[in-house]
Design an enzyme around this catalytic site. Structure first.
Site, PDB file in Angstrom:
ATOM      1  N   TYR A   1      76.647  92.945  69.023  1.00  0.00           N
ATOM      2  CA  TYR A   1      75.312  93.098  69.237  1.00  0.00           C
ATOM      3  C   TYR A   1      75.142  94.060  70.103  1.00  0.00           C
ATOM      4  O   TYR A   1      74.491  95.289  69.987  1.00  0.00           O
ATOM      5  CB  TYR A   1      74.349  91.818  69.564  1.00  0.00           C
TER       6      TYR A   1
ATOM      7  N   SER B   1      65.583  98.677  71.137  1.00  0.00           N
ATOM      8  CA  SER B   1      66.807  98.167  71.568  1.00  0.00           C
ATOM      9  C   SER B   1      66.739  96.856  72.189  1.00  0.00           C
ATOM     10  O   SER B   1      66.157  95.857  71.085  1.00  0.00           O
ATOM     11  CB  SER B   1      67.166  99.111  72.686  1.00  0.00           C
TER      12      SER B   1
ATOM     13  N   LYS C   1      73.583  98.007  70.001  1.00  0.00           N
ATOM     14  CA  LYS C   1      72.386  98.510  70.816  1.00  0.00           C
ATOM     15  C   LYS C   1      72.731  99.353  71.940  1.00  0.00           C
ATOM     16  O   LYS C   1      71.987 100.085  72.205  1.00  0.00           O
ATOM     17  CB  LYS C   1      71.784  97.035  71.783  1.00  0.00           C
TER      18      LYS C   1
END
Length: 294
Positions: free
Chosen positions: A156, A142, A160
């Site tokens: 992004y 992660s 994650k």
């Protein structure tokens, strides 16, 4: 000593995104201690030197993780080649940088296809083998950006944060099969041409809207203040994790982001507490017994 490790302790790894960065360091660390690795990359030419150095101990596989059929085939080939799979490392991914308003639909979809769906395809391909052998360890890369969020990283962060929830659920689903799950949350590591500890660094850039130029300048003025980590040290830490009998569900890799994360979680708890009256009011009285007013 080498024979003892081969017979008793040697592990078989499947690592995505092995051509460079942390993934490359993970592959090298596993091979250097006598483990075997199925290393995937979009272009396997980047792995030729490892094949030359380690021979049959490394299986280079061409893989774009966003291709579900290819992920299934790569995992199958790795299991067939080595006879088992012990550690699955979902490392492949990249950062899409841009304000939410700047993102195109394709940029957002591509980000999720690689970072989120790519990890899911590998997990789904590997789990039948891990369940059958009643053992295995899934490592999900992660990011510190998976638990805190910063402007210009919405795509992004979305990928994650989704991986954080998905793998936490997965851990509860596979524990009875003897399969472990660990989410690694790296800060910045010096994995490319420079020491850039920003977890959004080296990403794909959206088409810039001048409306956000002032924000970019403010963020640029404070970027790079966190210390960059050593990817070789991170790889050794990963070896410690996979050798642990009781590995954590989550672990940060690197310094600098822990105080930020502590503050972020403290702020969330405070806001929830400050607005508890509204939270209770939002519940309403449905289903509760109401008394007769005097």
């Amino acid at each position: 000593m080498h024979k003892e490790r081969e017979d008793i302790m040697s592990k078989v790894w499947f690592i995505t995104g092995s051509s460079r960065g942390l993934g490359r360091n993970f592959v090298e660390a596993a091979l250097s201690r006598g483990d075997k690795v199925a290393a995937t990359a979009r272009n396997t030419a980047s792995l030729d030197d490892l094949v030359a150095a380690y021979g049959d101990a490394v299986l280079a596989l061409e893989l774009d993780v966003s291709d579900r059929a290819a992920a299934v085939e790569s995992v199958r080939r790795a299991k067939e080649h080595f006879g088992r799979l012990d550690v699955i490392v979902n490392n492949a991914g990249y950062a899409q940088v841009g304000a939410v308003e700047e993102l195109t639909e394709q940029e957002l979809r591509d980000q999720l296809e690689t970072n989120l769906f790519g990890a899911v395809w590998v997990i789904q391909a590997a789990l039948p083998y891990l369940r059958e052998q009643r053992s295995g360890h899934i490592i999900q890369l992660s990011s510190a950006a998976g638990v805190i969020a910063m402007p210009l990283g919405g795509a992004y962060h979305a990928s994650k944060w989704a991986l954080e929830g998905l793998n936490e659920a997965l851990a509860g689903e596979v524990a009875d099969f003897g399969v472990k799950v660990t989410i690694i949350e790296p800060g910045g590591f010096a994995t490319r041409s420079g020491n850039n500890p920003d977890p959004l660094a080296n990403g794909h850039m959206a088409q810039l809207d001048p409306a956000y130029d002032a924000l970019r300048r403010r963020l640029g003025a404070v970027a790079g203040k966190q210390p960059a980590g050593d990817p070789v040290a991170a790889a050794q830490a990963l070896l410690t994790l996979v050798d642990s009998d009781n590995p954590p569900l989550r672990v940060l890799f690197g310094q600098g982001f822990y105080p930020m994360i502590q503050q972020a979680y403290a702020d969330r708890l405070k806001v929830w507490a400050d607005w508890q009256d509204l939270s209770v009011a939002a519940h309403g009285t449905l289903g509760q017994e109401s008394g007769n007013p005097a």
